[in-house]
Design a protein around this motif. Structure first.
Motif, short mmCIF file in Angstrom:
data_model
loop_
_atom_site.label_atom_id
_atom_site.label_comp_id
_atom_site.label_asym_id
_atom_site.label_seq_id
_atom_site.Cartn_x
_atom_site.Cartn_y
_atom_site.Cartn_z
N HIS A 132 0.81 -1.22 0.00
CA HIS A 132 0.00 0.00 0.00
C HIS A 132 0.85 1.27 0.00
O HIS A 132 0.31 2.36 -0.20
CB HIS A 132 -0.93 0.02 1.22
N ASP A 174 -9.08 -13.29 10.42
CA ASP A 174 -9.22 -12.53 9.18
C ASP A 174 -8.65 -13.29 7.99
O ASP A 174 -9.18 -13.20 6.88
CB ASP A 174 -8.54 -11.17 9.32
N ALA A 196 -7.43 -5.21 7.42
CA ALA A 196 -8.53 -4.25 7.48
C ALA A 196 -8.52 -3.35 6.25
O ALA A 196 -9.58 -3.01 5.70
CB ALA A 196 -8.41 -3.40 8.75
N ILE A 197 -7.34 -2.98 5.78
CA ILE A 197 -7.24 -2.17 4.56
C ILE A 197 -7.81 -2.94 3.38
O ILE A 197 -8.55 -2.40 2.55
CB ILE A 197 -5.77 -1.76 4.32
N TRP A 198 -7.48 -4.22 3.29
CA TRP A 198 -8.03 -5.04 2.21
C TRP A 198 -9.55 -5.14 2.29
O TRP A 198 -10.23 -5.16 1.26
CB TRP A 198 -7.41 -6.44 2.25
N ARG A 199 -10.10 -5.19 3.51
CA ARG A 199 -11.55 -5.27 3.66
C ARG A 199 -12.25 -3.96 3.35
O ARG A 199 -13.33 -3.94 2.76
CB ARG A 199 -11.91 -5.68 5.10
N GLU A 200 -11.66 -2.86 3.76
CA GLU A 200 -12.38 -1.59 3.82
C GLU A 200 -12.00 -0.58 2.74
O GLU A 200 -12.70 0.41 2.57
CB GLU A 200 -12.14 -0.96 5.20
N GLU A 201 -10.91 -0.81 2.05
CA GLU A 201 -10.48 0.14 1.03
C GLU A 201 -10.49 -0.54 -0.35
O GLU A 201 -10.44 -1.77 -0.44
CB GLU A 201 -9.08 0.68 1.36
N ARG A 245 -2.35 3.87 8.64
CA ARG A 245 -3.15 2.91 9.40
C ARG A 245 -2.26 1.82 9.99
O ARG A 245 -2.44 1.41 11.15
CB ARG A 245 -4.22 2.27 8.52
#
Length: 415
Positions: free
Chosen positions: A50, A87, A311-316, A56
């Protein structure tokens, strides 16, 4: 930097090449002590997904460091590790039910090999033979070197390496020869086949089609041989999908992940396995436990970074960024392919590579140090594999920096 006591990896200090001191980084950019801006065109050895200093991930590391920095993982656990395991189970193929933590890509492969051998031993039919794909590279520990290509990387350590059976690389037009060789080797009841799915990394960024990967997996399944996918480099979107195996509809028995697991911020690795492999070690008999660990297994700070990455993979919109980078690379690679001296242009997702002339000596080509110096002088972190120049940048890289990378490669072809 000079007069340092540090012995750097994959560096011949006898050449007297400069070693820049990097002070900080942001996104796809590194900054040196002498004020230079360097474009990180290879994600700092394929780890940074990223971008550097991602806020984050950095915040997660800082928060965890003030709460729990380290705890033995043998018989103990902590929430960051539990979160990462949950996750991963949610995002990876459902057949992969177990998560074993380690510290690097090499150790994730060592773990996979030990899992495979333990599986067969505890089933009462010990098998020891490992099948590998030609030109493979799986790391620099003894087991990982043993299943990698033999050559400059490991010549000095040959007496320590165990024998493997090598399947020829499925080069274009020779795919059936690879499958025939695999079918023949499987008749000897080996323990496992280990592959880098769809692209062989350090062996020259060599690609092969998804249907070949699918057929290799089918042959192993039919023969009852474990299939190990080393996705240390190919995982986390590098090939255009979360896992390279997805493109072939393949689920391995054992999956190795590292590098982008934490977004590239700190070291961490996992080896995921199907339930029967775990169950083969599960017993009241303590001698059947899985004997592998390190002091920093599932380090809480590293796990916090991995949890933030997941979380970045889930939310972005990470997949959209990957698709955009792949498209932008494709356009520039097509233009570069028209440059005299550029050969064999190839791309898989966000990975692009070309071969330049003067490829004598493979990885130890005399031209390689000149190319490395040329790119360094132009403010680019590009590290050719011999005379194979590849581009594997962080997903956040901008168009101007991509333009600079491809312009420099075109210029280098004329050297």
């Amino acid at each position: 930097m000079t007069d340092s006591p540090i012995w750097h990896p994959f560096t011949q200090h006898g050449l007297g090449e400069p070693i820049p001191l990097v002070t900080h980084a942001e996104g796809a950019t590194l900054f040196t002590r002498d004020g230079r801006r360097i474009v990180d065109a290879i994600s700092s050895w394929w780890v940074t997904t990223h971008g550097h200093a991602h806020p984050r991930i950095g915040a997660a590391i800082a928060e965890q460091a003030g709460r729990l920095d380290q705890i033995i993982f043998a018989g103990w656990t902590h929430e960051p590790a539990e979160a990462v395991a949950r996750d991963l189970i949610a995002i990876m193929p459902p057949e992969l039910t177990r998560v074993f933590f380690s510290d690097s890509g090499s150790t994730s492969v060592e773990v996979a090999l030990k899992m495979a051998l333990g599986y067969w031993l505890h089933r009462g039919e010990p098998r020891h033979r490992i099948l590998v794909l030609e030109h493979g590279y799986h790391g620099d520990t003894i087991g990982a070197m043993s299943i990698g290509a033999r050559g400059a990387f490991n010549r000095a350590y040959q007496p320590l390496l165990f024998d493997v059976a090598t399947i020829p690389f499925p080069a274009a037009g020779r795919e059936q020869a690879t499958l025939d060789a695999l079918a023949a080797a499987l008749r000897e009841s080996p323990a496992a086949l280990v592959v880098e799915p769809l692209i062989v990394g350090a062996g020259g960024m060599l690609t092969y089609p998804a249907w070949v990967l699918a057929e290799m997996r089918r042959l192993c399944a039919d023969a009852g041989v474990l299939f190990i996918a080393d996705e240390v480099m190919t995982g986390w979107g590098r090939t255009g999908t979360l896992l390279a195996c997805e493109q072939a509809g393949v689920v391995p028995d054992i999956l190795c992940l590292s590098k982008g697991l934490t977004g590239g911020a700190v070291p961490l690795a996992v080896t995921m396995a199907i339930e029967p492999i775990y169950q083969a070690h599960h017993a009241a008999d303590r001698s059947r436990m899985f004997f592998h660990s390190s002091s920093y297994t599932a380090n809480p700070i590293a796990c916090a970074a991995a949890a933030a990455n997941l979380a970045i993979w889930r939310e972005e919109p990470v997949r959209e960024r990957i698709a955009s980078l792949a498209d932008r690379q494709r356009t520039r690679l097509a233009a570069l392919a028209q440059t005299p001296g550029v050969a064999n242009p190839r791309q898989l997702g966000t990975i692009a590579a070309v071969d330049l002339p003067g490829g004598d000596g493979g990885y130890l080509s005399k031209r390689s140090p000149r190319l490395l110096a040329f790119f360094r002088e132009r403010g680019l972190l590009l590290r050719p594999l011999g005379t194979t120049v590849y581009v594997m940048p962080p997903y956040c890289i901008g168009d101007n920096d991509l333009d600079a990378i491809y312009a420099a490669i075109a210029e280098a072809a004329a050297l």
